[in-house]
Design a protein around this motif. Structure first.
Motif, short mmCIF file in Angstrom:
data_model
loop_
_atom_site.label_atom_id
_atom_site.label_comp_id
_atom_site.label_asym_id
_atom_site.label_seq_id
_atom_site.Cartn_x
_atom_site.Cartn_y
_atom_site.Cartn_z
N TYR A 96 37.97 66.24 11.07
CA TYR A 96 37.20 66.21 9.82
C TYR A 96 35.79 66.76 10.05
CZ TYR A 96 40.80 63.11 7.84
OH TYR A 96 41.97 62.58 7.37
N VAL A 97 35.18 66.38 11.15
CA VAL A 97 33.83 66.85 11.45
C VAL A 97 33.82 68.36 11.64
CG1 VAL A 97 31.92 66.70 13.09
CG2 VAL A 97 33.15 64.64 12.43
N ARG A 98 34.82 68.88 12.35
CA ARG A 98 34.90 70.33 12.57
C ARG A 98 35.04 71.07 11.25
NH1 ARG A 98 39.32 73.38 12.63
NH2 ARG A 98 40.67 71.56 12.87
N THR B 88 34.66 52.00 7.39
CA THR B 88 35.10 53.14 6.59
C THR B 88 34.10 54.27 6.68
OG1 THR B 88 36.15 51.60 5.03
CG2 THR B 88 35.85 53.88 4.31
N LEU B 89 34.60 55.49 6.87
CA LEU B 89 33.78 56.69 6.83
C LEU B 89 34.15 57.50 5.60
CD1 LEU B 89 33.79 57.97 10.52
CD2 LEU B 89 31.84 57.13 9.26
N ILE B 90 33.12 57.99 4.90
CA ILE B 90 33.32 58.75 3.67
C ILE B 90 32.64 60.11 3.80
CG2 ILE B 90 32.97 58.82 1.18
CD1 ILE B 90 34.81 56.59 2.00
N TRP B 91 33.39 61.18 3.53
CA TRP B 91 32.84 62.53 3.43
C TRP B 91 32.79 62.92 1.95
CZ3 TRP B 91 35.36 60.99 7.70
CH2 TRP B 91 34.95 61.45 8.95
N HIS C 62 42.59 60.12 4.92
CA HIS C 62 42.98 61.18 4.00
C HIS C 62 41.94 62.29 4.09
CE1 HIS C 62 44.59 63.14 0.42
NE2 HIS C 62 43.33 63.35 0.07
N PRO C 63 42.35 63.55 4.16
CA PRO C 63 43.72 64.06 4.12
C PRO C 63 44.43 63.91 5.46
CG PRO C 63 42.17 65.86 4.36
CD PRO C 63 41.35 64.62 4.18
N THR C 64 45.70 64.26 5.47
CA THR C 64 46.48 64.13 6.70
C THR C 64 46.04 65.17 7.73
OG1 THR C 64 48.74 64.09 7.58
CG2 THR C 64 48.27 65.70 5.85
N VAL C 65 46.16 64.80 8.98
CA VAL C 65 45.87 65.70 10.10
C VAL C 65 47.15 65.87 10.91
CG1 VAL C 65 44.51 66.07 12.19
CG2 VAL C 65 43.45 65.01 10.20
#
Length: 680
Positions: free
Chosen positions: A3-5, A85-88, A273-276
């Motif tokens: 997600y970070v990438r 929980t982490l939120i983007w 979410h989303p799936t990786v």
């Protein structure tokens, strides 16, 4: 980290804890029971609360449209669950929006009595310290949670990547309350409040801590904290007669009743979410195969497909698949476990110009393969089989450069490819190709000292010129002034040290990328570095400062550090021929890193002036290292800043006051630095 990438740093870090006094729990207790008697009820209720939290944030978009999220469940020793929980968010939280989302103050009991009761009941830390030395958070006579926190009139950025939230003192109209601690009355102010969201607190009526991740420095800590799993311990068994270490020592972890119930109910401990989708990487016939005695012969004759072999197969038959990178496949295809094949998605957003092709937000993650992984004879075989394909772009570049379009593939072109591969291996593992099972390149056929210089010049000039023409009209007036000033300095060959100072979200990366494109579009060398790997990936040709400048790892232990770059090295030639160095997120670097580069540049360029008379641009958010100073006269601002020991040491050590400039400021706030702050 996938997600970070893809999306950069997360925006919000939320911790919510089960409240044993929730009405949903109490209404199902038999008279005389407490919540600790019915872990099945607390588990079910908290599961529903966690689902409601994710729907509240994700589907109702109370903080804005959500791009992705992830959470993990943990348990306290007394048994109550809590989640991290982490939120983007699609739109990042800007500095002037923090106070609208997060508060660290006692609410007004007359204006909002409900929120006042929730905050004073659930969001008050301690008090600990001298008021309660036996508090569980105390270690070495200090609070491990760093309470009480300093009071601030306004929200500012902190050195550790988290903001210093507004905590007004009583003189600044801040509230306080009186609490009973160990039988004594204690006056508690905003310094003891755990940051919270008024919206979430009033909705869920429990302990709900929310933090803003405003710096890439906090990403790895937060991601590790969310995914670290349960605590474990090794304990010994008193068995004097036993010499078997396996029987004497056991590895185990504490499982509370609530966690046991949670697992019995098969509730998820981690969701995202989303799936990786994890994508396999292996050599030919090197995939992992599972077999039984009955199907061993069949599996040996024809091994099942992996995601990698399936990708090769669809590229042969699917025209659209040929346009994708391996890591992009899960966005448009699903992996069928039964058939071991990729299949086109049947739902999602239609892809223009392609029939029956749909895209989703699924991400692909390729397993890391280290150069020192297990090797065998097939690694040379692999080179001999595909060396023409690996060197094809080199042949095209040489033909274009020399205008000799009749040039054919030869050993010299293959050697160039081997040099590129070895350079990558040296960068990743410090090992040459002969140590990794491949043929070593003949460096006598190539001037190795020019390789790094060519790396800084191997850009598509036409594409860069197009980028520059497209981006310049998008600059704001303030960014345009900075761009023109720096480009003029490059054109005139001026030396100097410039600062681009602005908080996150104001367009520093966009401006820096445009500067790099402009210099490189003229076939000049522009070196782009950053203080962290994630920030470096946002810059074209970017690397970490430690990697590019070979900075010593023990900066704090060396009084006068220097970079590990000799005058005959590859990087030395780059540092002798560049037009500009841009160092992003420099506020995260130790000041001795700049001092080391300063000493090295003077030596390499045989110039006693600062940084060898080079043009250096340092970018970052200096509000992370300096407190906010109310706007006043320039002299007052300078005098106030010079009282800061770390800034004064930095300025005094490098003696750069006559060259410093603040080129970009976000003046939307009344409490920003004077533009004359660093000017001579």
């Amino acid at each position: 980290m996938t997600y970070v990438r893809k999306y950069g740093r997360p925006d919000l870090f939320i911790t919510i804890t089960c409240n044993p006094k929730w009405p949903e729990i109490l209404r199902y207790l038999i008279p005389g029971q407490t919540s600790s008697d019915r872990h099945d009820i607390t588990a079910r209720v908290f599961r529903q609360k966690q689902k409601s939290l994710m729907d509240f944030i994700g589907k109702q978009s109370v903080f804005g449209e959500v791009r992705c999220w992830m959470y993990s469940i943990e348990w306290q020793k007394r048994g109550l669950p809590h989640s991290h929980t982490l939120i983007w968010l699609v739109d990042k939280v800007h500095p002037d929006q923090i106070d609208n989302i997060i508060s660290a103050e006692i609410p007004d009991s007359e204006i909002d009595p409900e929120l006042f009761d929730i905050v004073t009941t659930h969001m008050m830390h301690g008090p600990c310290g001298q008021h309660n030395p036996e508090s569980p958070c105390m270690a070495g006579n200090k609070c491990t949670k760093r309470y009480p926190r300093p009071l601030h009139a306004e929200t500012i950025s902190g050195n550790d990547g988290y903001p210093l939230y507004r905590r007004r003192s009583q003189e600044d109209n801040g509230k306080n309350i009186t609490m009973k601690v160990k039988g004594n009355n204690v006056v508690v102010d905003n310094s003891w409040i755990v940051p919270y969201s008024p919206l979430l607190s009033k909705t869920f009526k429990t302990h709900c801590n929310i933090e803003l991740c405003n710096s890439i420095k906090s990403i790895k800590y937060v991601c590790k904290y969310v995914n670290k799993g349960s605590d474990m311990a090794v304990f010994g068994i008193d068995a004097p007669d036993a010499n078997d270490e396996v029987t004497r020592y056991q590895l185990g972890r504490y499982v509370s009743c609530n966690e046991a119930i949670w697992r019995i109910f098969s509730f998820p401990i981690h969701e995202r979410h989303p799936t990786v989708v994890n994508l396999a990487v292996h050599l030919e016939n090197g995939q992992r195969v599972y077999f039984t005695e009955a199907n061993a012969a069949q599996r040996a004759e024809r091994a099942p497909n992996t995601t990698l072999t399936s990708f090769f197969n669809i590229c042969q038959s699917d025209q659209f698949a040929r346009t994708l990178l391996y890591s992009e496949v899960p966005q448009y295809y699903t992996w069928n476990i039964a058939s071991k094949m990729f299949q086109r998605r049947k739902q999602g957003q239609a892809v223009p110009a392609f029939v029956n092709v749909f895209s989703t937000d699924a991400l692909g993650r390729i397993y890391t393969v280290h150069p020192l992984a297990e090797l065998n004879a097939t690694t040379v075989e692999l080179w001999n089989k595909y060396k023409d394909y690996m060197a094809d772009d080199i042949l095209h570049r040489v033909r274009t450069t020399t205008l000799n379009y009749q040039l054919e593939m030869d050993d010299g072109i293959h050697n160039e490819a081997l040099l590129l591969i070895e350079d990558l291996c040296l960068l990743m593992s410090g090992s040459s190709l002969d140590k990794l099972g491949m043929a070593a390149p003949n460096r006598a056929m190539h001037d190795a000292l020019n390789r790094e210089l060519e790396r800084e010049r191997e850009y598509d000039i036409d594409a860069l010129n197009q980028e520059v023409r497209t981006k310049i009209p998008l600059l704001t007036n303030q960014q345009k002034d900075v761009y023109d000033t720096l480009l003029k300095a490059v054109d005139e060959g001026n030396e100097g040290i410039y600062f681009i100072d602005a908080p996150g979200g104001t367009g520093k990366t966009f401006l820096i990328s445009l500067l790099l494109d402009s210099v490189r579009s003229r076939s000049e060398v522009a070196v782009a570095v950053a203080s962290s790997g994630i920030a470096a990936t946002l810059l074209g040709g970017g690397r970490t400062a430690h990697s590019a400048f070979k900075l010593p790892l023990n900066l704090q232990l060396t009084d006068e550090p220097t970079c590990n770059i000799s005058k005959n090295s590859v990087m030395a030639k780059v540092l002798q021929n560049f037009k500009i160095i841009i160092w992003d997120e420099c506020t995260m670097a130790n000041k001795r890193a700049l001092e080391a580069l300063d000493r090295t540049m003077r030596d390499l360029r045989s110039n006693a002036r600062h940084f060898g008379g080079a043009l250096i641009v340092l970018a970052g958010d200096f509000r992370q290292t300096l407190p906010v100073i109310p706007r006043s006269t320039a002299a007052d601002a300078i005098n106030a800043c010079l009282k800061l020991a770390h800034l004064w040491r930095f300025v005094k050590k490098l003696k750069l006051t006559t060259n410093m400039r603040v080129l970009m400021q976000n003046d939307s706030s009344a409490d920003v630095f004077s533009n004359q702050l660093f000017c001579h």
